[in-house]
Scaffold this motif. Structure first.
Motif, short mmCIF file in Angstrom:
data_model
loop_
_atom_site.label_atom_id
_atom_site.label_comp_id
_atom_site.label_asym_id
_atom_site.label_seq_id
_atom_site.Cartn_x
_atom_site.Cartn_y
_atom_site.Cartn_z
N ALA A 19 -36.56 37.18 62.97
CA ALA A 19 -36.97 36.13 63.89
C ALA A 19 -35.95 35.01 64.02
O ALA A 19 -36.12 34.12 64.86
N LEU A 20 -34.88 35.04 63.23
CA LEU A 20 -33.82 34.05 63.43
C LEU A 20 -33.20 34.20 64.82
O LEU A 20 -32.59 33.27 65.33
N GLY A 21 -33.40 35.37 65.44
CA GLY A 21 -33.00 35.51 66.84
C GLY A 21 -33.76 34.53 67.72
O GLY A 21 -33.24 34.02 68.71
N GLY A 22 -35.03 34.26 67.35
CA GLY A 22 -35.80 33.25 68.07
C GLY A 22 -35.23 31.87 67.90
O GLY A 22 -35.27 31.05 68.82
N TYR A 23 -34.67 31.60 66.72
CA TYR A 23 -34.03 30.29 66.49
C TYR A 23 -32.89 30.08 67.48
O TYR A 23 -32.71 28.97 68.00
N LEU A 24 -32.12 31.12 67.74
CA LEU A 24 -31.02 31.00 68.70
C LEU A 24 -31.55 30.64 70.08
O LEU A 24 -30.97 29.83 70.80
N PHE A 25 -32.68 31.27 70.45
CA PHE A 25 -33.30 30.95 71.73
C PHE A 25 -33.72 29.49 71.76
O PHE A 25 -33.46 28.76 72.73
N GLY A 26 -34.37 29.05 70.66
CA GLY A 26 -34.81 27.65 70.60
C GLY A 26 -33.65 26.68 70.66
O GLY A 26 -33.72 25.65 71.34
N PHE A 27 -32.56 27.01 69.98
CA PHE A 27 -31.38 26.15 70.01
C PHE A 27 -30.83 26.02 71.42
O PHE A 27 -30.63 24.89 71.92
N ASP A 28 -30.56 27.13 72.07
CA ASP A 28 -29.93 27.05 73.38
C ASP A 28 -30.86 26.52 74.45
O ASP A 28 -30.43 25.95 75.44
N PHE A 29 -32.16 26.72 74.23
CA PHE A 29 -33.14 26.18 75.17
C PHE A 29 -33.19 24.66 75.09
O PHE A 29 -33.33 23.97 76.10
N ALA A 30 -33.07 24.12 73.85
CA ALA A 30 -33.23 22.68 73.63
C ALA A 30 -31.94 21.90 73.76
O ALA A 30 -31.96 20.73 74.15
N VAL A 31 -30.80 22.51 73.43
CA VAL A 31 -29.56 21.74 73.38
C VAL A 31 -29.21 21.16 74.74
O VAL A 31 -28.63 20.08 74.83
N ILE A 32 -29.60 21.83 75.79
CA ILE A 32 -29.25 21.37 77.13
C ILE A 32 -29.98 20.07 77.47
O ILE A 32 -29.46 19.22 78.20
N ALA A 33 -31.21 19.90 76.91
CA ALA A 33 -31.98 18.68 77.21
C ALA A 33 -31.28 17.44 76.69
O ALA A 33 -31.23 16.40 77.35
N GLY A 34 -30.71 17.55 75.47
CA GLY A 34 -30.01 16.40 74.90
C GLY A 34 -28.61 16.22 75.46
O GLY A 34 -28.11 15.09 75.55
N THR A 153 -32.71 21.15 66.82
CA THR A 153 -31.70 20.83 67.85
C THR A 153 -31.96 19.47 68.47
O THR A 153 -31.03 18.69 68.71
N ASN A 154 -33.23 19.16 68.74
CA ASN A 154 -33.56 17.84 69.29
C ASN A 154 -33.20 16.72 68.32
O ASN A 154 -32.71 15.66 68.73
N LEU A 155 -33.44 16.95 67.03
CA LEU A 155 -33.09 15.95 66.02
C LEU A 155 -31.57 15.76 65.95
O LEU A 155 -31.07 14.63 65.86
N ASN A 281 -35.95 4.21 78.60
CA ASN A 281 -34.49 4.21 78.42
C ASN A 281 -34.06 5.51 77.72
O ASN A 281 -34.89 6.32 77.32
N LEU A 282 -32.74 5.70 77.57
CA LEU A 282 -32.21 6.95 77.02
C LEU A 282 -32.72 7.19 75.60
O LEU A 282 -33.06 8.32 75.24
N ASP A 283 -32.79 6.14 74.79
CA ASP A 283 -33.26 6.31 73.42
C ASP A 283 -34.70 6.82 73.40
O ASP A 283 -35.04 7.71 72.62
N ARG A 284 -35.54 6.25 74.28
CA ARG A 284 -36.95 6.70 74.35
C ARG A 284 -37.03 8.13 74.88
O ARG A 284 -37.86 8.93 74.43
N GLN A 285 -36.17 8.47 75.82
CA GLN A 285 -36.17 9.82 76.38
C GLN A 285 -35.86 10.85 75.29
O GLN A 285 -36.54 11.87 75.18
N LEU A 286 -34.84 10.57 74.49
CA LEU A 286 -34.48 11.50 73.42
C LEU A 286 -35.54 11.53 72.32
O LEU A 286 -35.79 12.57 71.71
N PHE A 287 -36.17 10.38 72.09
CA PHE A 287 -37.26 10.33 71.11
C PHE A 287 -38.41 11.24 71.55
O PHE A 287 -39.03 11.92 70.72
N GLU A 288 -38.70 11.26 72.83
CA GLU A 288 -39.78 12.11 73.35
C GLU A 288 -39.46 13.59 73.14
O GLU A 288 -40.36 14.40 72.88
#
Length: 390
Positions: A19-34, A153-155, A281-288
């Motif tokens: 399931a670490l393959g799922g971690y890769l999905f989660g990483f690439d899915f989330a990294v773009i948001a930040g 990734t969000n953190l 603001n940007l800080d609140r956006q990333l916090f969300e």
């Protein structure tokens, strides 16, 4: 009793590694948001290019799904997972080193190929090594690693956001770390016993099954595989329309379509944009984005606890009805210019609802409704539809 506990532990352990393959999905899915606010400035993205860049991963995922089924059926689940891990490591470095928008999108497309492969292969492998009574929980582990990837990734994005305009390079480059760990883990994994038996390596497959669930489980599984794989000729795409298989394929595609239409990917990919519209603001956006990741993780664990107790159908119905109501409320709040705090409550409720229902249960159902003989190809077709999101 003790042997059952040990076998379940072993099954859960190899499920987590796969399931670490799922971690890769989660990483690439989330990294773009930040990274998107930084990429927007670096590459001068218009709204159109911003959407296309975000969607490039999904295009690669679709290509990866097409390749993964054939690769897994011909060479085995384990080699295919190793290929996915290697591609992801290379593409992560490629994105981090990109000097132009074109190169970045090419590398992100390649990353999508590996994500598409892993997102199909990981739940399929887990389903094939798990006894029926714990299969739902084990397949849901794949969803758990996805949300862990999103949260971590969000953190990381939140911590790197103030490191200058090139912080996005480190955000993407760090993807090489989990992909290398995934590759090392897959080297340790046994091949899928069902694939081994289906391809004539009965003794190896039986030995793995005995370690997982004991002799009775092994004998029953071997008999089931022989029964569903009597014809060992190459599977043609037309066979998916054969009586007895066609219905399962349509159900798999239908599940994927309805998960896609639930629209949660808008919340995950455009969290910053959503909260920017209400003055955050940007800080609140990333916090969300971090808050979303935490809620997603907590309620995925709830889903793992309940999926084999409550059943697949009740959870899918709960998710569908709950999200419909919450989306109406969120749309009303955006239209009326509600506060970021109030909007956050209902966004997080939507994430919680999705995490306990459509997100994990769709993967569980797709991984277990197809006969062994066509599982690789049929899963590719079904997951090809869902690859726009996770």
């Amino acid at each position: 009793m003790d042997s059952n506990r040990v076998s379940n532990t072993y099954s859960l352990g190899i499920s987590f590694i796969s399931a670490l393959g799922g971690y890769l999905f989660g990483f690439d899915f989330a990294v773009i948001a930040g990274a998107l606010p930084l990429l927007r400035k670096v590459f001068g993205l218009t709204a159109w290019w911003e959407g296309f860049l975000t969607g490039t991963l999904a295009l690669g995922c679709m290509a990866g799904c097409v390749v993964a089924g054939r690769l897994a059926d011909r060479y085995g689940r384990r080699p295919a997972l190793m290929v996915a891990a290697g591609i992801f490591a290379i593409s992560s470095i490629g994105m981090a080193m990109s000097g132009s928008l074109t190169l970045f999108m090419m590398a992100r497309f390649v990353a999508g190929i590996s994500v598409g492969m892993a997102s199909m292969l990981s739940p399929m492998y887990i389903a094939e090594v798990s006894p029926a009574e714990i299969r739902g929980r084990n397949v849901a582990v794949n969803q758990l690693t996805i949300v862990i990837g999103i949260l971590i990734t969000n953190l990381v994005n939140y911590g790197l956001a103030d490191n200058g305009p090139d912080a996005w390079r480190l955000m993407f480059g760090l993807g090489a770390v989990p992909s290398v760990l995934f590759l090392v883990g897959v080297i340790w994994l046994p091949e899928s016993p069902r694939w081994l038996i289906q391809n004539g390596m009965v003794e190896r497959g039986t030995a793995i099954l005995q370690r997982i669930g004991g002799r009775t489980f092994a004998e029953k599984t071997v008999a089931d595989v022989h029964s569903s794989s009597a014809n060992k000729s190459r599977v043609a795409l037309s066979e998916l329309l054969a009586p007895g298989i066609r219905a399962a394929v349509f159900v798999g595609i239908g599940l994927a379509v309805f998960q896609q239409l639930c629209g949660i990917n808008v919340v995950f990919n455009y969290t910053s944009t959503i909260f920017e519209t209400v003055g955050a603001n940007l800080d609140r956006q990333l916090f969300e984005t971090v808050a979303i990741g935490i809620v997603n993780l907590v309620f995925t664990v709830v889903a793992m606890w309940q999926v084999d107790k409550l059943g697949r159908k009740p959870l899918m119905l709960f998710g569908s009805i709950g999200l419909s109501i919450l989306y109406v409320i969120i749309a009303t709040l955006l239209q009326t210019g509600a506060s970021a705090g109030l909007l956050s409550i209902f966004v997080l409720l939507a994430i919680a609802t999705y995490a306990t229902s459509l997100a994990p249960v769709t993967w569980v159902l797709i991984s277990e409704i197809f006969p062994n003989r066509v599982r690789g190809l049929a899963s590719s077709v079904a997951i090809l539809v869902v690859e726009k999101q996770y």
